[in-house]
Design a protein around this motif. Sequence first.
Motif, PDB file in Angstrom:
ATOM      1  N   GLU B  80       0.833  -1.203   0.000  1.00 41.82           N
ATOM      2  CA  GLU B  80       0.000   0.000   0.000  1.00 41.82           C
ATOM      3  C   GLU B  80       0.872   1.259   0.000  1.00 41.82           C
ATOM      4  OE1 GLU B  80      -3.694   0.701   2.719  1.00 41.82           O
ATOM      5  OE2 GLU B  80      -3.847  -0.217   0.757  1.00 41.82           O
ATOM      6  N   ARG B  81       1.915   1.216   0.803  1.00 42.58           N
ATOM      7  CA  ARG B  81       2.831   2.345   0.910  1.00 42.58           C
ATOM      8  C   ARG B  81       3.490   2.645  -0.444  1.00 42.58           C
ATOM      9  NH1 ARG B  81       8.122   0.450   3.599  1.00 42.58           N
ATOM     10  NH2 ARG B  81       9.334   1.036   1.800  1.00 42.58           N
ATOM     11  N   LEU B  82       3.862   1.587  -1.171  1.00 45.75           N
ATOM     12  CA  LEU B  82       4.492   1.786  -2.472  1.00 45.75           C
ATOM     13  C   LEU B  82       3.471   2.285  -3.490  1.00 45.75           C
ATOM     14  CD1 LEU B  82       6.678  -1.449  -2.586  1.00 45.75           C
ATOM     15  CD2 LEU B  82       7.378   0.846  -1.907  1.00 45.75           C
ATOM     16  N   ARG B  83       2.243   1.882  -3.300  1.00 43.00           N
ATOM     17  CA  ARG B  83       1.210   2.219  -4.286  1.00 43.00           C
ATOM     18  C   ARG B  83       0.713   3.649  -4.184  1.00 43.00           C
ATOM     19  NH1 ARG B  83      -1.057  -2.630  -6.519  1.00 43.00           N
ATOM     20  NH2 ARG B  83      -2.910  -1.461  -7.053  1.00 43.00           N
ATOM     21  N   VAL B  84       0.960   4.332  -3.065  1.00 39.19           N
ATOM     22  CA  VAL B  84       0.576   5.745  -3.020  1.00 39.19           C
ATOM     23  C   VAL B  84       1.696   6.651  -3.531  1.00 39.19           C
ATOM     24  CG1 VAL B  84      -1.161   5.681  -1.199  1.00 39.19           C
ATOM     25  CG2 VAL B  84       1.220   5.952  -0.585  1.00 39.19           C
ATOM     26  N   THR B  85       2.853   6.079  -3.862  1.00 38.22           N
ATOM     27  CA  THR B  85       3.926   6.908  -4.425  1.00 38.22           C
ATOM     28  C   THR B  85       3.645   7.126  -5.911  1.00 38.22           C
ATOM     29  OG1 THR B  85       5.355   5.130  -5.182  1.00 38.22           O
ATOM     30  CG2 THR B  85       5.569   5.775  -2.868  1.00 38.22           C
ATOM     31  N   ARG B  89       2.861   1.405 -11.271  1.00 39.90           N
ATOM     32  CA  ARG B  89       2.700   0.038 -10.760  1.00 39.90           C
ATOM     33  C   ARG B  89       3.434  -0.961 -11.641  1.00 39.90           C
ATOM     34  NH1 ARG B  89      -3.193   1.151  -8.104  1.00 39.90           N
ATOM     35  NH2 ARG B  89      -2.259   2.647  -6.662  1.00 39.90           N
TER      36      ARG B  89
END
Lengths: 242, 239
Positions: B80-85, B89
């Motif tokens: 999740e943390r990587l996906r808000v950057t 994807r």
Amino acid sequence: MIEARALRRTFKGVEAVRGIDLDVHEREIVGFLGPNGAGKTTTLRMLTTLLKPTSGTATVAGHDLVSDPSGVRKSIGYVAQGGMFTPLSLIGAELRLQARLYGHSAREARRRVGEVLERVDLAGFENRSPASLSGGQARRADLALGLVHTPRVLFLDEPTNGLDPRARAELWSYIRGLKTTIFLSTHYLDEADALCDRVLIIDGGRIVASGSPAELKRDHAVGTLDEVFLTVTGRPMEQVAA
Amino acid sequence: MTAFVVAAHYLRETYRHKFVIFFGVVQPALYLVFFGPVFTGAGIGDWDVLVPGLLMQLALLTCGLTGFNIVFDHRFGVLERLRVTPASRFALLVGRVMKDAVLLLVQAVILLVLAAAFGLRASLPGMVAGLVLVVAMALGLAALSYAAALTLGDELFAPVVGTAVVPLLLLSGALLPMGGAPTWLDVASQATPFRHVVDALRALFAGSVEGLGWAVVGVGLFLAVALPLATRVFNRENA
């Protein structure tokens, strides 16, 4: 800084968020207060681009949520409920990766990691793993992840969930000291009271009251946010949360 | 670019837990010790027939099961943390897959060196070409493994994918060449890209390019299906 109009989200026909309007101004700490299942996390996940709204519009830091999600992502930091590290990772390495994903060079990422760790009082913790930290330290490390790229808006989902009272109070003072725009969700009434400039009370996917903690108490002629919640929803918060 | 940053991060992580690198090689190495003498002694083939199979086994058991890593990332909120950057994807997926490919290459070289000590004598250019083929195939395997992990979730991934690699391994003819198989089994085996890769590897190790065309086509088709499919899963909002 955040502007949402009629934001809605349905999951398989069930309405989790039923049309929310909200405004968060620069440098404001706004709390989203409500029982579990009220739609707090769903709203937060929409505003952080993790979830597409079923309908409605929102802009975050001037970027449209639907047409410019990548603009939104560049401007925000997000600290999820329940942490964002695997237990045996290295705090420094994870923070560096995070900074680099926001486009910073390796050297700049290293500089920022040192700086952000100092900011949350974890200087020198680069080579520690989250498993070796206390609950409060671990949450501060999570905060560092949300802050390492100096976002314009920081989203915190239940920031002090599961912490003991002392660690919670300590974390509040860190959050207040950040001096940035913060939108947080909480189901702790004392947290909303102690930390937030403004509180939005959400129940059943709708905002049912909003204002500063003092205004809310004054307008409903009661002494605590507890009683405000009871007056607005007809139920005590504790009972719903259980 | 972002994909390289992600790959480098995960490679450093893997290097920090060095045992992971060696653990991946332990299983095929055990086959060298306990299965190799039987295999070669029974006249099924020499080491240059067995070792290509062990490379396939290594790829299936490491890259095929690498989805495990993302299960933990998912559970601990890292995903999740990587996906808000702002990182795409696709880059997050490709970075992980590149890490797996590099790791497999290192493990495969260790295995070949060990095998040489046991008596593997094979064409050097053949082995190099074989490694390229296996690593290319492993990109697709790793991508599918991540997609499976995100689709199946924490509880189902291990039993389902752990079981699925067994028929794939047996059908590839990695452990016993499919020469003596009944027609239906041979047909099923030919339908997997892995069979063609194993056949081509054996030919390459013997210094021939027989069947290489089919293997390249097989791997190409496999990648053409696996990568877009995995990308789609990574782009799904709730993955």
